[in-house]
Enzyme design. Structure first.
Site, mmCIF file in Angstrom:
data_model
loop_
_atom_site.group_PDB
_atom_site.id
_atom_site.type_symbol
_atom_site.label_atom_id
_atom_site.label_comp_id
_atom_site.label_asym_id
_atom_site.label_seq_id
_atom_site.Cartn_x
_atom_site.Cartn_y
_atom_site.Cartn_z
ATOM 1 N N SER A 25 64.339 43.904 12.697
ATOM 2 C CA SER A 25 65.928 43.519 12.915
ATOM 3 C C SER A 25 66.605 42.708 12.138
ATOM 4 O O SER A 25 67.685 42.181 11.836
ATOM 5 C CB SER A 25 66.124 42.769 14.191
ATOM 6 O OG SER A 25 66.077 43.663 15.479
ATOM 7 N N LYS A 48 69.832 43.830 10.370
ATOM 8 C CA LYS A 48 71.049 43.565 10.738
ATOM 9 C C LYS A 48 71.889 42.802 9.879
ATOM 10 O O LYS A 48 72.907 42.547 10.067
ATOM 11 C CB LYS A 48 71.026 43.342 12.098
ATOM 12 C CG LYS A 48 70.394 44.303 13.083
ATOM 13 C CD LYS A 48 70.539 43.587 14.609
ATOM 14 C CE LYS A 48 69.901 44.569 15.633
ATOM 15 N NZ LYS A 48 68.509 44.491 15.687
ATOM 16 N N SER A 108 70.220 39.481 18.611
ATOM 17 C CA SER A 108 69.745 40.698 18.056
ATOM 18 C C SER A 108 69.949 41.993 18.770
ATOM 19 O O SER A 108 69.172 42.985 18.833
ATOM 20 C CB SER A 108 68.093 40.736 17.724
ATOM 21 O OG SER A 108 67.920 41.501 16.578
#
Length: 373
Positions: free
Chosen positions: A52, A55, A112
């Protein structure tokens, strides 16, 4: 005269000694935000799954859309079936549910949320596929040569790879040019949907590390534990990236070790002139002088031992020949610490001065003769 293309610090790369700091992560980097100087690196170009931490690029492109006016924080984003199908970390969006851009940014930064990341991607580019094209184009623009993105979330996908070095580059771009992201990345606990959805930040640095400003955690079974951690103290912000740590606790220990080493060892100093610069005469110029200015970006990253007692000396050209273009070099500011030169900063023309024309010369001579008659 040569036009100065960019300001170059005399200290372009400060390399920490091998024994100065140790991390468990197989790949890591420590970077200073303002100058982009690398302070520590360990196999920083190894291509690995970022989970993640991906991101950060999703946030960067979304913030670019907000800052350009394409989106506003109050715009409502409608969750598509595709966004709601992501799984993994999420806030359980329902198809056609609407949340503001601001709330979705909060969900991505704090917990997240994969569903919100894809919903934002669709709001920016129309589809996740089109957004991924923008992600890879931005990566190339930033010099992220180790990176290939396949989605907006970091969920496992064949070929979705980056490096600690490239994560630091996109982290720097985000926090340097879009500092408003801090309003989300510094949240420890909050809620959405009128208090119905509680949020607790996955980044423990926000609560437990002095000066923490972000930025993004990541975990999958194959990527293991990743983190881009940022913190600011005494006007200096650092970016610590660790990849493939064996446990969550280790990634935070590693990031803290890197950040603490950076703050203990280095200082950022903004260079300003001790006195105003005098105008420089211009030979055959449409005006008699040009005003010199210090090149932008006069920030020096120095070892703390060298940062306490800085001295300046200035060399300016006696005369410039027209035409003078804004940005032409007229001199140099030398910064020393003791006997050591730590930086040489260009002094530039602050304006254009064209060459005087024959007509202007004739008019000047005519007026001079007339007034002296």
């Amino acid at each position: 005269m040569k036009k100065v293309i960019a300001f170059l610090s005399a200290v372009m790369l400060l390399t920490a000694s091998a024994g100065a700091v140790e991390v468990t992560a197989p790949s890591a980097i420590l970077m200073e935000k303002e100058t982009g100087t690398i302070l520590y690196a360990k196999d920083e170009h190894a291509r690995m799954e970022p989970a993640s931490v991906t991101k950060i690029m999703t946030l960067l492109l979304t913030m670019e859309a907000v800052d350009s006016g394409q989106l506003s924080y109050d715009d409502l984003v409608t969750a598509s079936a595709h966004a709601c199908s992501m799984g993994g970390s999420q806030i359980w969006l329902k198809e056609n549910e609407q949340l503001s851009v601001s709330d979705m940014l909060k969900a991505v930064c704090v917990v997240s949320a994969n569903d919100c990341a894809v919903a934002l991607a669709e709001a920016v580019a129309g589809s996740e596929e089109a957004f991924v094209e923008k992600m890879n184009a931005k990566a190339q623009e930033l010099g992220m040569n180790d990176t290939t993105f396949c989605n907006a979330t970091g969920l496992p996908a064949a070929g979705h790879l980056t490096s600690a070095h490239d994560i630091a580059l996109m982290s720097r771009e985000l926090i340097l040019h879009h500092p408003d992201i801090r309003q989300y990345t510094t949240i420890w606990m909050d809620s959405l949907r009128g208090g119905a959805s509680q949020l607790v930040n996955t980044n423990r640095l926000i609560r437990f590390y002095d000066g923490a400003t972000g930025l993004k955690t990541g975990f999958t079974a194959s990527a293991l534990y990743c983190l881009s951690g940022t913190a600011e103290r005494d006007g200096m912000e650092l970016i610590a990236v660790v990849m493939k740590d064996p446990t969550s606790a280790k990634r935070f220990e590693d990031a803290q070790a890197l950040l603490t080493h950076g703050f203990a060892s280095y200082a950022l100093r903004k260079i300003t002139l001790d006195a105003p610069l005098p105008p420089v005469p211009v030979e055959l110029g449409a005006q008699a002088t040009v005003q010199p200015v210090l090149a932008e970006g006069g920030a020096l990253l120095l070892e703390k031992a060298k940062a306490g007692n800085l001295n300046q000396s200035i060399e300016l050209t006696d005369q410039a020949a027209a035409p003078v273009a804004k940005g032409d070099q007229l001199g140099i500011l030398t910064v020393t610490s003791g006997e050591e030169v730590v930086a040489e900063i260009p002094i530039l023309a602050g304006e254009d001065v064209p060459r005087v024309t024959y007509g202007q010369m004739f008019l000047h001579l005519f007026r001079t003769a007339f007034l002296s008659a």
